[in-house]
Design a protein around this motif. Structure first.
Motif, PDB file in Angstrom:
ATOM      1  N   ILE A 233       0.838  -1.201   0.000  1.00 19.54           N
ATOM      2  CA  ILE A 233       0.000   0.000   0.000  1.00 19.54           C
ATOM      3  C   ILE A 233       0.874   1.251   0.000  1.00 19.54           C
ATOM      4  CG2 ILE A 233      -1.677   1.316   1.355  1.00 19.54           C
ATOM      5  CD1 ILE A 233      -2.863  -1.301   2.297  1.00 19.54           C
ATOM      6  N   PHE A 234       1.936   1.233   0.789  1.00 22.54           N
ATOM      7  CA  PHE A 234       2.869   2.359   0.790  1.00 22.54           C
ATOM      8  C   PHE A 234       3.472   2.566  -0.596  1.00 22.54           C
ATOM      9  CE2 PHE A 234       2.918   2.133   5.444  1.00 22.54           C
ATOM     10  CZ  PHE A 234       3.063   3.458   5.782  1.00 22.54           C
ATOM     11  N   VAL A 235       3.915   1.484  -1.200  1.00 24.73           N
ATOM     12  CA  VAL A 235       4.579   1.587  -2.511  1.00 24.73           C
ATOM     13  C   VAL A 235       3.634   2.172  -3.555  1.00 24.73           C
ATOM     14  CG1 VAL A 235       5.606   0.273  -4.397  1.00 24.73           C
ATOM     15  CG2 VAL A 235       6.201  -0.287  -2.038  1.00 24.73           C
ATOM     16  N   ILE A 236       2.434   1.621  -3.631  1.00 22.72           N
ATOM     17  CA  ILE A 236       1.488   2.062  -4.666  1.00 22.72           C
ATOM     18  C   ILE A 236       1.042   3.496  -4.423  1.00 22.72           C
ATOM     19  CG2 ILE A 236      -0.795   1.655  -5.657  1.00 22.72           C
ATOM     20  CD1 ILE A 236      -0.406  -1.315  -5.151  1.00 22.72           C
ATOM     21  N   SER A 237       0.674   3.821  -3.186  1.00 20.81           N
ATOM     22  CA  SER A 237       0.151   5.160  -2.905  1.00 20.81           C
ATOM     23  C   SER A 237       1.218   6.239  -3.096  1.00 20.81           C
ATOM     24  CB  SER A 237      -0.417   5.219  -1.487  1.00 20.81           C
ATOM     25  OG  SER A 237       0.572   4.897  -0.523  1.00 20.81           O
ATOM     26  N   ILE A 238       2.439   5.975  -2.642  1.00 24.01           N
ATOM     27  CA  ILE A 238       3.508   6.971  -2.813  1.00 24.01           C
ATOM     28  C   ILE A 238       3.845   7.136  -4.286  1.00 24.01           C
ATOM     29  CG2 ILE A 238       5.914   7.526  -2.307  1.00 24.01           C
ATOM     30  CD1 ILE A 238       5.626   6.070   0.332  1.00 24.01           C
ATOM     31  N   THR A 239       3.945   6.026  -5.014  1.00 21.13           N
ATOM     32  CA  THR A 239       4.298   6.090  -6.425  1.00 21.13           C
ATOM     33  C   THR A 239       3.231   6.814  -7.236  1.00 21.13           C
ATOM     34  OG1 THR A 239       5.503   3.995  -6.216  1.00 21.13           O
ATOM     35  CG2 THR A 239       4.957   4.738  -8.438  1.00 21.13           C
ATOM     36  N   VAL A 240       1.969   6.441  -7.015  1.00 22.07           N
ATOM     37  CA  VAL A 240       0.878   7.114  -7.727  1.00 22.07           C
ATOM     38  C   VAL A 240       0.849   8.600  -7.369  1.00 22.07           C
ATOM     39  CG1 VAL A 240      -1.633   7.261  -7.953  1.00 22.07           C
ATOM     40  CG2 VAL A 240      -0.510   5.028  -7.935  1.00 22.07           C
ATOM     41  N   HIS A 241       1.046   8.897  -6.110  1.00 18.55           N
ATOM     42  CA  HIS A 241       1.045  10.289  -5.668  1.00 18.55           C
ATOM     43  C   HIS A 241       2.148  11.076  -6.377  1.00 18.55           C
ATOM     44  CE1 HIS A 241      -0.367  13.272  -2.761  1.00 18.55           C
ATOM     45  NE2 HIS A 241       0.889  13.648  -2.603  1.00 18.55           N
ATOM     46  N   GLY A 242       3.337  10.471  -6.445  1.00 17.20           N
ATOM     47  CA  GLY A 242       4.449  11.160  -7.099  1.00 17.20           C
ATOM     48  C   GLY A 242       4.223  11.355  -8.590  1.00 17.20           C
ATOM     49  N   ILE A 243       3.709  10.330  -9.264  1.00 19.55           N
ATOM     50  CA  ILE A 243       3.465  10.433 -10.709  1.00 19.55           C
ATOM     51  C   ILE A 243       2.413  11.498 -11.008  1.00 19.55           C
ATOM     52  CG2 ILE A 243       2.549   9.208 -12.715  1.00 19.55           C
ATOM     53  CD1 ILE A 243       3.808   6.651 -11.596  1.00 19.55           C
ATOM     54  N   VAL A 244       1.331  11.509 -10.223  1.00 21.55           N
ATOM     55  CA  VAL A 244       0.274  12.500 -10.453  1.00 21.55           C
ATOM     56  C   VAL A 244       0.798  13.912 -10.238  1.00 21.55           C
ATOM     57  CG1 VAL A 244      -1.959  13.332  -9.643  1.00 21.55           C
ATOM     58  CG2 VAL A 244      -1.566  10.885  -9.897  1.00 21.55           C
TER      59      VAL A 244
ATOM     60  N   GLY B 175       3.784  14.946 -10.750  1.00 18.59           N
ATOM     61  CA  GLY B 175       4.591  15.306 -11.908  1.00 18.59           C
ATOM     62  C   GLY B 175       3.768  15.634 -13.137  1.00 18.59           C
ATOM     63  N   VAL B 176       2.547  15.101 -13.207  1.00 19.81           N
ATOM     64  CA  VAL B 176       1.684  15.318 -14.371  1.00 19.81           C
ATOM     65  C   VAL B 176       0.880  16.608 -14.251  1.00 19.81           C
ATOM     66  CG1 VAL B 176      -0.334  14.378 -15.585  1.00 19.81           C
ATOM     67  CG2 VAL B 176       1.543  12.856 -14.929  1.00 19.81           C
ATOM     68  N   ILE B 177       0.595  17.064 -13.051  1.00 15.94           N
ATOM     69  CA  ILE B 177      -0.297  18.209 -12.834  1.00 15.94           C
ATOM     70  C   ILE B 177       0.069  19.439 -13.662  1.00 15.94           C
ATOM     71  CG2 ILE B 177      -0.890  19.965 -11.089  1.00 15.94           C
ATOM     72  CD1 ILE B 177      -1.350  17.744  -9.105  1.00 15.94           C
ATOM     73  N   PRO B 178       1.335  19.874 -13.725  1.00 15.96           N
ATOM     74  CA  PRO B 178       1.640  21.085 -14.501  1.00 15.96           C
ATOM     75  C   PRO B 178       1.377  20.953 -15.998  1.00 15.96           C
ATOM     76  CG  PRO B 178       3.416  20.563 -12.970  1.00 15.96           C
ATOM     77  CD  PRO B 178       2.523  19.382 -13.009  1.00 15.96           C
ATOM     78  N   TRP B 179       1.178  19.732 -16.483  1.00 20.37           N
ATOM     79  CA  TRP B 179       0.939  19.525 -17.909  1.00 20.37           C
ATOM     80  C   TRP B 179      -0.546  19.382 -18.236  1.00 20.37           C
ATOM     81  CZ3 TRP B 179       5.229  20.438 -20.523  1.00 20.37           C
ATOM     82  CH2 TRP B 179       6.444  20.231 -19.880  1.00 20.37           C
TER      83      TRP B 179
ATOM     84  N   SER C   6       8.025  14.951  -7.591  1.00 23.10           N
ATOM     85  CA  SER C   6       7.701  13.619  -8.083  1.00 23.10           C
ATOM     86  C   SER C   6       8.881  12.672  -7.932  1.00 23.10           C
ATOM     87  CB  SER C   6       7.269  13.705  -9.547  1.00 23.10           C
ATOM     88  OG  SER C   6       6.998  12.422 -10.078  1.00 23.10           O
ATOM     89  N   GLY C   7      10.071  13.155  -8.274  1.00 25.77           N
ATOM     90  CA  GLY C   7      11.270  12.323  -8.150  1.00 25.77           C
ATOM     91  C   GLY C   7      11.564  11.949  -6.708  1.00 25.77           C
ATOM     92  N   ILE C   8      11.408  12.913  -5.788  1.00 28.59           N
ATOM     93  CA  ILE C   8      11.646  12.619  -4.375  1.00 28.59           C
ATOM     94  C   ILE C   8      10.668  11.565  -3.873  1.00 28.59           C
ATOM     95  CG2 ILE C   8      11.621  13.604  -2.061  1.00 28.59           C
ATOM     96  CD1 ILE C   8      12.529  16.252  -3.258  1.00 28.59           C
ATOM     97  N   ALA C   9       9.409  11.677  -4.299  1.00 31.09           N
ATOM     98  CA  ALA C   9       8.404  10.701  -3.870  1.00 31.09           C
ATOM     99  C   ALA C   9       8.755   9.301  -4.346  1.00 31.09           C
ATOM    100  CB  ALA C   9       7.026  11.113  -4.390  1.00 31.09           C
ATOM    101  N   CYS C  10       9.191   9.174  -5.590  1.00 34.56           N
ATOM    102  CA  CYS C  10       9.557   7.856  -6.120  1.00 34.56           C
ATOM    103  C   CYS C  10      10.759   7.278  -5.391  1.00 34.56           C
ATOM    104  CB  CYS C  10       9.831   7.955  -7.619  1.00 34.56           C
ATOM    105  SG  CYS C  10       8.357   8.335  -8.607  1.00 34.56           S
TER     106      CYS C  10
END
Length: 533
Positions: free
Chosen positions: A146-157, A159-163, A292-296
């Motif tokens: 759960i930690f892996v998925i939630s942190i990774t998804v959070h970081g990816i999203v 990174g996508v927000i400014p686009w 995003s990179g720090i989160a990953c």
């Protein structure tokens, strides 16, 4: 005459345990030689095991440094503590970016302030939805996964927000960010209370965890600022005041943002078209890409823990721990669950409202400048941080319910003092009053979690989700109510509302105190009956 084993049992102790003057039982703790000797320890290797008469659970009296040197389990707990705190700092960091980046997000999507409120609304709606989702899946899925998925998804999203140039995509991205953040929040809360357990170290760790969240939220705006669009000269002062008031705390909330923005700009439809005239494209993506990179990176250690842990063991542990504490009737326990839900909603509503509307109250009622009002809000959140840091040491000296009741009463005193000083237009009194509110406010939530975990029910999955859903529910409803009361009646409803919510919180804590006394008395009666038979 020497005592036999029977004499030990008559006194309620186990054979070989020595009764100390403090009412605890002690026995020597012998540590074997590393060279495989005869097991007779050197004098410096002798420790004492303290067994509480109430709980009967032995506790080795060692310093943390000593335990780190000799206990692999303690070292693992320390590593997990650092990793969970890092995950919480990611949550605070990305949340702290929302305030200063808000205007750039409006520019990217080509929307005005009124439409831009949908970003924040979708984010907090996602936090509530994510908390509910985590409550259902936490006991069924490996917690590290759960930690892996939630942190990774959070970081990816992030990174996508400014686009997301389309308004609908931006709203959807913030919704997904909120959902992943809600799942992560439940996972962090559930894991944080289990690492050190219901101990003094556990209480201190919860305070440290809350402080780490606040620190990351305070640092995030400074890291984001260099990548924000530079405004025109005529509007530069407005932007600096707005950004300062938006990012004063890691607890940046929807009501805070909309209140301060409404104070600075009256014509929101024209503002967007003139403020960034002749500017280059936004560089916000750089700041968000770094986050995003720090989160990953933070997610990587949890991947290692996932592969090293047994999935079935983690699920079984959670399922066996979802039981109420003590032998009180179930009706009392369920009533106390309702009570903690009311407390969670009330204290969060007061916290968010106080931080969100303080600037507006000072400008409109006290006729302060916007810069002074923003500075006062900064003082509140720094005082809250001081309270959390101080709470790391205070929780060792006081019981959770006593400390929380004292903190709530202090908040009421501070709020009443602020009301009186506001009526008298005493500026110095306002500054002192907000400190009197902010410092205890920083202690309350972590201590509340400690009390629930120690006296009512272990905070796992659904329990953590319940507390977070009720807290966000109170935080989302209160701005609408307070805004209506301040606009249609009197601005002093800001003070009235906070005092009422603090009063409700104090009553709830008082009920927790009564529940704790009843629980302790029932345990003492049960122990006496056991000794008789």
């Amino acid at each position: 005459m020497e005592k036999g084993k029977g004499d030990d049992k008559e006194n309620g102790s186990e054979p070989g345990l020595l009764l100390s003057d403090s009412g605890c039982y002690k026995e020597p703790f012998l540590e074997e030689r590393k060279d495989g000797g005869n097991g007779i320890p050197k004098r410096k290797e002798i420790e004492l095991i303290t067994v509480s008469k109430d709980s009967g659970v032995p506790h080795v009296r060692k310093s943390l440094i000593s335990e780190l040197q000799h206990s692999k389990q303690t070292r693992f707990k320390l590593v997990k503590s650092f990793l969970v705190a890092s995950a919480f700092m990611i949550l605070g960091w990305t949340k702290g970016q929302l305030g200063p980046a808000f205007l750039d997000l409006l520019y990217i999507t080509g929307t005005d302030l009124k439409s831009g409120s949908g970003f924040m609304t979708s984010y907090y709606a996602g936090r509530m939805s994510g908390s509910i989702l985590a409550g259902f899946i936490y006991s069924k899925v490996n917690k590290y996964l759960i930690f892996v998925i939630s942190i990774t998804v959070h970081g990816i999203v992030v990174g996508v927000i400014p686009w997301c140039y389309q308004y609908e995509l931006m709203v959807g991205a913030h919704l997904l960010q909120g959902i992943s953040g809600g799942v992560l929040d439940v996972a962090i809360t559930s894991e944080a209370v289990t690492i050190w357990g219901p101990t003094a170290r556990g209480r201190s760790y919860l305070q440290l965890l809350a402080a780490s969240f606040a620190i990351s939220g305070l640092l995030a705006p400074f890291a984001t600022a260099p990548f924000l669009l530079q405004p025109n000269t005529d509007n530069s002062r407005n932007l600096s005041v707005l950004n300062q008031s938006l990012v004063n705390s890691s607890m940046v909330t929807y009501e805070h943002e909309m209140t301060t923005t409404n104070l600075n700009f009256s014509n929101t439809s024209d503002y967007h078209h003139t403020f960034y005239a002749n500017q280059q494209d936004s560089r916000l993506y750089i700041a968000y890409f770094i986050s995003s990179g720090i989160a990953c990176v933070v997610a990587i250690p949890f991947v290692v823990l996932f592969f090293k842990s047994g999935a079935s063991h983690e699920k079984t542990k959670k399922q066996n721990s979802r039981e109420f504490i003590g032998t009180l009737p179930m009706l009392l326990k369920y009533l106390q669950v309702i009570n903690i839900g009311v407390f969670s909603s009330a204290i969060t509503a007061m916290d968010f409202t106080f931080g969100g509307y303080l600037s507006a109250f000072c400008v409109q009622y006290l006729l302060w400048t916007k810069a002074d009002a923003a500075m006062l809000t900064s003082v509140v959140f720094f005082a809250t941080l001081v309270g959390r840091l101080g709470g790391i040491f205070i929780v060792h000296r006081f019981k959770s319910h006593t400390l929380n009741l004292s903190a709530c009463i202090t908040c009421i005193v501070g709020l009443i003092s602020m009301y009186i000083n506001a009526r008298m237009k005493a500026d110095i009194g306002i500054w002192l009053s907000v400190c009197l509110v902010g410092i205890p406010l920083g202690i309350i939530w972590p201590v509340f979690l400690s009390w629930v975990n120690e006296n009512l029910i272990p905070i796992y999955g659904k329990v953590a989700a319940f507390l977070l859903v009720t807290s966000f529910g109170g935080a989302m409803i209160s701005p609408v109510l307070v805004g209506y009361l301040m606009e249609n009646f009197t601005l002093l409803w800001f003070c009235y509302f906070c005092i009422i919510k603090a009063g409700i919180s104090s009553v709830c804590v008082l009920l927790m105190l009564i529940y704790t006394r009843i629980l302790k008395n029932s345990e003492n009666i049960g122990n006496n009956i056991t000794k008789i038979f």
